[in-house]
Design a protein around this motif. Structure first.
Motif, short mmCIF file in Angstrom:
data_model
loop_
_atom_site.label_atom_id
_atom_site.label_comp_id
_atom_site.label_asym_id
_atom_site.label_seq_id
_atom_site.Cartn_x
_atom_site.Cartn_y
_atom_site.Cartn_z
N CYS A 19 0.83 -1.22 0.00
CA CYS A 19 0.00 0.00 0.00
C CYS A 19 0.86 1.25 0.00
O CYS A 19 0.53 2.24 -0.67
CB CYS A 19 -0.94 0.00 1.21
SG CYS A 19 -2.27 -1.20 1.09
N LYS A 22 2.13 1.72 -3.54
CA LYS A 22 1.05 2.15 -4.44
C LYS A 22 0.64 3.60 -4.15
O LYS A 22 0.32 4.34 -5.08
CB LYS A 22 -0.16 1.23 -4.31
CG LYS A 22 0.05 -0.16 -4.86
CD LYS A 22 0.36 -0.17 -6.33
CE LYS A 22 -0.88 0.03 -7.16
NZ LYS A 22 -0.63 -0.09 -8.61
N ALA A 23 0.65 4.01 -2.90
CA ALA A 23 0.30 5.39 -2.55
C ALA A 23 1.31 6.36 -3.15
O ALA A 23 0.95 7.46 -3.58
CB ALA A 23 0.24 5.55 -1.03
N ALA A 26 0.28 6.76 -6.79
CA ALA A 26 -1.06 7.28 -7.06
C ALA A 26 -1.10 8.80 -6.92
O ALA A 26 -0.24 9.41 -6.29
CB ALA A 26 -2.07 6.65 -6.10
N HIS A 30 -6.78 9.39 -5.01
CA HIS A 30 -6.62 7.94 -4.95
C HIS A 30 -5.52 7.51 -3.98
O HIS A 30 -5.60 6.42 -3.41
CB HIS A 30 -6.34 7.38 -6.35
CG HIS A 30 -7.43 7.67 -7.33
ND1 HIS A 30 -8.68 7.11 -7.22
CD2 HIS A 30 -7.47 8.48 -8.40
CE1 HIS A 30 -9.43 7.54 -8.20
NE2 HIS A 30 -8.73 8.39 -8.94
N SER A 31 -4.55 8.34 -3.79
CA SER A 31 -3.47 7.97 -2.86
C SER A 31 -4.00 7.83 -1.43
O SER A 31 -3.47 7.03 -0.66
CB SER A 31 -2.35 9.00 -2.91
OG SER A 31 -2.80 10.27 -2.50
N TYR A 33 -6.69 6.39 -0.48
CA TYR A 33 -7.18 5.03 -0.29
C TYR A 33 -6.02 4.09 0.04
O TYR A 33 -6.13 3.21 0.89
CB TYR A 33 -7.92 4.53 -1.53
CG TYR A 33 -9.15 5.33 -1.86
CD1 TYR A 33 -10.18 5.45 -0.93
CD2 TYR A 33 -9.27 5.98 -3.07
CE1 TYR A 33 -11.31 6.19 -1.22
CE2 TYR A 33 -10.39 6.72 -3.38
CZ TYR A 33 -11.42 6.82 -2.44
OH TYR A 33 -12.53 7.56 -2.73
N TRP A 34 -4.90 4.29 -0.64
CA TRP A 34 -3.73 3.45 -0.38
C TRP A 34 -3.15 3.74 1.00
O TRP A 34 -2.72 2.83 1.70
CB TRP A 34 -2.66 3.64 -1.46
CG TRP A 34 -3.09 3.04 -2.76
CD1 TRP A 34 -3.43 3.72 -3.91
CD2 TRP A 34 -3.29 1.66 -3.05
NE1 TRP A 34 -3.80 2.83 -4.89
CE2 TRP A 34 -3.72 1.56 -4.39
CE3 TRP A 34 -3.13 0.49 -2.31
CZ2 TRP A 34 -3.99 0.35 -4.99
CZ3 TRP A 34 -3.40 -0.72 -2.92
CH2 TRP A 34 -3.83 -0.79 -4.24
N TYR A 35 -3.16 5.02 1.40
CA TYR A 35 -2.70 5.34 2.76
C TYR A 35 -3.63 4.74 3.80
O TYR A 35 -3.18 4.27 4.86
CB TYR A 35 -2.58 6.86 2.97
CG TYR A 35 -1.41 7.47 2.26
CD1 TYR A 35 -0.11 7.01 2.49
CD2 TYR A 35 -1.58 8.50 1.35
CE1 TYR A 35 0.97 7.56 1.84
CE2 TYR A 35 -0.49 9.07 0.70
CZ TYR A 35 0.78 8.59 0.95
OH TYR A 35 1.85 9.14 0.30
N GLY A 37 -5.35 1.94 3.41
CA GLY A 37 -4.99 0.52 3.41
C GLY A 37 -3.71 0.27 4.19
O GLY A 37 -3.58 -0.73 4.91
N PHE A 38 -2.76 1.19 4.06
CA PHE A 38 -1.51 1.10 4.81
C PHE A 38 -1.79 1.08 6.31
O PHE A 38 -1.28 0.22 7.03
CB PHE A 38 -0.60 2.29 4.44
CG PHE A 38 0.59 2.45 5.34
CD1 PHE A 38 1.73 1.70 5.13
CD2 PHE A 38 0.57 3.34 6.39
CE1 PHE A 38 2.84 1.84 5.96
CE2 PHE A 38 1.66 3.50 7.22
CZ PHE A 38 2.80 2.74 7.01
#
Length: 108
Positions: A19, A22-23, A26, A30-31, A33-35, A37-38
């Motif tokens: 994550c 990916k952040a 992104a 959208h980043s 969402y990855w943060y 998830g992190f």
């Protein structure tokens, strides 16, 4: 049972590093969402690590946790992010896996 919990915790460690990567790629929003998830993977992974250390020695548990996480992260880097898979990287991943297995075998 706690070895299984430790294995699942290690998978969440790979999840939070994935994550994070990916952040970085992104763009906003959208980043975020990855943060998110992190953070979720980090919290779950640490919780499970604490649960596993109830019966597994903390030094062994943490070494296995980070070892599996490191190997998983390298594999994700190779398979998803197209990082190089040269012979030396694969050799040291194999030695890391052997070390994790060795720690499991000598722990009570």
């Amino acid at each position: 049972m706690n070895w299984i919990i430790l294995l699942v915790a290690s998978v969440f460690e790979v999840g939070f590093t994935f994550c994070m990567a990916k952040a970085k790629e992104a763009i906003v929003p959208h980043s975020y969402y990855w943060y998110g998830g992190f953070v979720v993977c980090l919290v779950i992974g640490m919780y499970l690590l604490v649960k596993a250390t109830q019966t597994i020695p903390v030094g062994t548990a943490y070494a296995v946790f980070t070892g599996i996480g490191a190997v998983g992260t390298v594999l994700i880097g190779i398979l998803v992010f197209k990082e190089p898979a040269n012979a030396m990287r694969l050799f040291f991943m194999a030695t890391l896996i052997a070390s994790v297995i060795g720690l499991k075998m000598v722990s009570h």
